[in-house]
Design an enzyme around this catalytic site. Structure first.
Site, PDB file in Angstrom:
ATOM      1  N   HIS B 153       0.853  -1.195   0.000  1.00  0.00           N
ATOM      2  CA  HIS B 153       0.000   0.000   0.000  1.00  0.00           C
ATOM      3  C   HIS B 153       0.883   1.236   0.000  1.00  0.00           C
ATOM      4  O   HIS B 153       2.110   1.139   0.121  1.00  0.00           O
ATOM      5  CB  HIS B 153      -0.928   0.020   1.219  1.00  0.00           C
ATOM      6  CG  HIS B 153      -0.201   0.169   2.529  1.00  0.00           C
ATOM      7  ND1 HIS B 153       0.223  -0.911   3.274  1.00  0.00           N
ATOM      8  CD2 HIS B 153       0.218   1.268   3.214  1.00  0.00           C
ATOM      9  CE1 HIS B 153       0.845  -0.486   4.370  1.00  0.00           C
ATOM     10  NE2 HIS B 153       0.862   0.839   4.358  1.00  0.00           N
ATOM     11  N   HIS B 198      -5.917  -1.955   4.638  1.00  0.00           N
ATOM     12  CA  HIS B 198      -5.828  -0.783   3.755  1.00  0.00           C
ATOM     13  C   HIS B 198      -5.036  -1.121   2.501  1.00  0.00           C
ATOM     14  O   HIS B 198      -4.130  -1.952   2.505  1.00  0.00           O
ATOM     15  CB  HIS B 198      -5.258   0.446   4.443  1.00  0.00           C
ATOM     16  CG  HIS B 198      -3.871   0.307   5.011  1.00  0.00           C
ATOM     17  ND1 HIS B 198      -3.328  -0.884   5.393  1.00  0.00           N
ATOM     18  CD2 HIS B 198      -2.926   1.240   5.251  1.00  0.00           C
ATOM     19  CE1 HIS B 198      -2.107  -0.668   5.849  1.00  0.00           C
ATOM     20  NE2 HIS B 198      -1.835   0.600   5.767  1.00  0.00           N
ATOM     21  N   HIS B 213       4.653   7.422   2.418  1.00  0.00           N
ATOM     22  CA  HIS B 213       5.462   6.204   2.360  1.00  0.00           C
ATOM     23  C   HIS B 213       4.892   5.166   1.404  1.00  0.00           C
ATOM     24  O   HIS B 213       3.716   5.166   1.083  1.00  0.00           O
ATOM     25  CB  HIS B 213       5.647   5.577   3.752  1.00  0.00           C
ATOM     26  CG  HIS B 213       4.428   4.923   4.341  1.00  0.00           C
ATOM     27  ND1 HIS B 213       3.637   5.526   5.295  1.00  0.00           N
ATOM     28  CD2 HIS B 213       3.871   3.698   4.137  1.00  0.00           C
ATOM     29  CE1 HIS B 213       2.663   4.705   5.648  1.00  0.00           C
ATOM     30  NE2 HIS B 213       2.768   3.585   4.959  1.00  0.00           N
ATOM     31  N   HIS B 245       1.103  -0.130  14.687  1.00  0.00           N
ATOM     32  CA  HIS B 245       0.040   0.841  14.465  1.00  0.00           C
ATOM     33  C   HIS B 245      -1.225   0.371  15.181  1.00  0.00           C
ATOM     34  O   HIS B 245      -1.598  -0.806  15.069  1.00  0.00           O
ATOM     35  CB  HIS B 245      -0.314   0.944  12.978  1.00  0.00           C
ATOM     36  CG  HIS B 245       0.789   1.481  12.112  1.00  0.00           C
ATOM     37  ND1 HIS B 245       1.460   2.648  12.365  1.00  0.00           N
ATOM     38  CD2 HIS B 245       1.320   1.005  10.961  1.00  0.00           C
ATOM     39  CE1 HIS B 245       2.354   2.867  11.420  1.00  0.00           C
ATOM     40  NE2 HIS B 245       2.298   1.881  10.564  1.00  0.00           N
ATOM     41  N   TYR B 254       9.258   2.435  10.054  1.00  0.00           N
ATOM     42  CA  TYR B 254       9.383   3.476   9.036  1.00  0.00           C
ATOM     43  C   TYR B 254      10.856   3.840   8.895  1.00  0.00           C
ATOM     44  O   TYR B 254      11.541   4.076   9.890  1.00  0.00           O
ATOM     45  CB  TYR B 254       8.633   4.752   9.446  1.00  0.00           C
ATOM     46  CG  TYR B 254       7.136   4.751   9.290  1.00  0.00           C
ATOM     47  CD1 TYR B 254       6.468   3.881   8.439  1.00  0.00           C
ATOM     48  CD2 TYR B 254       6.379   5.693   9.993  1.00  0.00           C
ATOM     49  CE1 TYR B 254       5.085   3.931   8.305  1.00  0.00           C
ATOM     50  CE2 TYR B 254       4.995   5.750   9.862  1.00  0.00           C
ATOM     51  CZ  TYR B 254       4.349   4.868   9.018  1.00  0.00           C
ATOM     52  OH  TYR B 254       2.999   4.930   8.889  1.00  0.00           O
ATOM     53  N   GLU B 264       8.047   1.693   4.420  1.00  0.00           N
ATOM     54  CA  GLU B 264       7.587   0.923   5.571  1.00  0.00           C
ATOM     55  C   GLU B 264       7.757  -0.555   5.251  1.00  0.00           C
ATOM     56  O   GLU B 264       7.508  -0.982   4.121  1.00  0.00           O
ATOM     57  CB  GLU B 264       6.097   1.187   5.850  1.00  0.00           C
ATOM     58  CG  GLU B 264       5.536   0.317   6.986  1.00  0.00           C
ATOM     59  CD  GLU B 264       4.044   0.498   7.236  1.00  0.00           C
ATOM     60  OE1 GLU B 264       3.258   0.428   6.255  1.00  0.00           O
ATOM     61  OE2 GLU B 264       3.649   0.711   8.380  1.00  0.00           O
TER      62      GLU B 264
END
Lengths: 122, 306
Positions: B153, B198, B213, B245, B254, B264
């Site tokens: 993503h 996501h 990112h 997260h 990160y 990431e």
């Protein structure tokens, strides 16, 4: 969790206004100030160095070379244009000293927006 | 569950200022493979667990950032349908000829109100290495570096998050898996087109078209730890982590590529089903939402982008 919100202003030891946070009734004031700091809302505090990607891309550590010689890695043209370069502007993460240096931090150059107080505050 | 429409993220084109340094980073450290170099100097990379031709495109430029992110859709009929829906919504659509990127068929390309170029396509070739499909091993070439399994993503920064949400949900049929709601409006949205938590995310930011990112999926938390060893061993610029997260539950690090683009690597994350409710955070817990262990944002999260 309480939904009651309060504005909390904070000053530094010299009585200079630093900024405000939104505090909740059931939340320690310090916790809301920590959050405000995370959002860059507190000013006039002892400044931390503007550290970002450390690789010449993000433009956070933009600075002017006042004295001295250096060599340079590639750095983003979005934040250091050719004109900037002639004036001695650099990204501090992308230069290496060849002599003693005197540098002054500069605002991050922000494109396509009127102003960005958060980015200008360094 | 039948998956139709937009299937998944396909590829992302990233600007780098030093191609040799970028290749070493994405191939040797992240663990990708080079598929080919194009006539115009663009370099095409993939993870060994991906079937399709490439997922990462590196383009030499004099600044850092992201040119575009492309999603694969079910078929050409679906692609034509999206073209009409996007134009009917009032966004201009460009046609990109098949072969503009090697191995990729015709694309449709458009710029959303946050300033980001998004593309859709349905046809593409496969390339090696790729997973076996008959009596096959777990891998055909030995994993190396951080052992990235796929381009997963991206997170973008720009204005008009409400408009972006409206477009992705109404026109591209994405679902809003998670959001951060501040007293003055939406701060961030995490959108999915399938069953991942996501596939693309946006955070409100005054400058349009910014890149936060690109993310690569690892197999497990142990591999996240091994990635952290690699980051220190090879003096890769760290941002934060290993941490987790709250949003998506992903276990994450990160860090930055040699041109300052944030990367990431992560493992885990919950499964999203299209009937699930949107999960929400407000400003009281936004720290935990982003960095669950630190419980506060670091200075770079909202300000450091390319």
């Amino acid at each position: 969790m309480s939904e009651q919100r309060f504005n909390i202003d904070v000053e530094n030891i010299n009585a200079e206004f630093c900024g405000s946070s939104t505090g909740y009734a059931d939340e320690r004031v310090l916790v809301s100030l920590e959050r405000a700091q995370g959002f860059g809302k507190l000013k006039n505090l002892p400044k931390r160095l503007p550290v970002g990607c450390r690789r010449g891309g993000c433009g956070i550590c933009r600075a002017r070379i006042l004295e001295g010689n250096y060599k340079r890695d590639p750095m983003s043209r979005e934040y250091v244009t050719l004109e900037d370069e002639k004036e001695g502007l650099v990204l501090l993460c992308a230069i290496y000293p060849l002599s003693d240096l005197k540098v002054r931090l500069e605002p991050k150059c922000v494109k396509n927006v009127e102003a960005n107080s958060q980015s200008l505050e360094i | 569950m039948a998956m139709t429409g937009v299937l998944r993220p396909g590829f992302i084109q990233i600007r780098v200022m030093d191609m040799e340094a970028a290749k070493e980073h994405y191939i040797k450290r992240i663990g990708l493979h080079q598929v080919m170099e194009g006539d115009d100097g663009r370099v095409y990379l993939k993870a060994a667990d991906e079937f399709d031709h490439h997922s990462i495109v590196l383009r030499k430029a004099d600044d850092a950032g992201c040119d575009l992110m492309a999603f694969k859709v079910l078929d050409e009929e679906t692609l034509d349908g999206f073209k009409k829906r996007i134009e009917d919504y009032g966004i201009e659509v460009d046609e990109v000829r098949a072969g503009e990127q090697p191995g990729i068929g015709r694309r449709i390309s458009f710029v959303i109100t946050s300033g980001h170029r998004i593309e859709l396509y349905s046809n593409c070739d496969q390339s090696d290495p790729k997973p076996g499909i008959f009596n096959s091993h777990i891998w055909s070439v030995e994993p190396h570096g951080m052992r990235a399994r796929r381009f997963d993503h991206a997170l973008f920064y720009g204005p008009d998050i409400d408009g972006v949400l409206d477009f992705f949900t109404k026109v591209l049929d994405f679902k809003l898996a998670e959001k951060v709601q501040m007293p003055d409006g939406l701060l961030g949205i995490w959108l999915t087109c399938g069953m991942k938590a996501h596939d693309i995310a946006f955070v409100k930011h005054p400058e349009p078209g910014k890149f936060h990112h690109v993310s690569f999926e690892l197999e497990n938390w142990n591999d996240v730890g091994r990635a952290a060893d690699i980051i220190t061993n090879f003096n890769i610029s760290i941002d934060i982590g290993p941490t987790r997260h709250g949003i998506t539950y992903g276990q994450t690090i990160y860090f930055f590529d040699p041109s300052g683009n944030r990367n990431e690597v992560f493992a885990g994350g919950y499964t999203y089903y299209p009937d699930l409710p949107t999960r929400a955070w407000d400003e009281r817990d936004v720290g935990k939402a982003i960095f669950y262990y630190e419980r506060q944002l670091n200075e770079a999260f909202l300000s450091v982008v390319t």
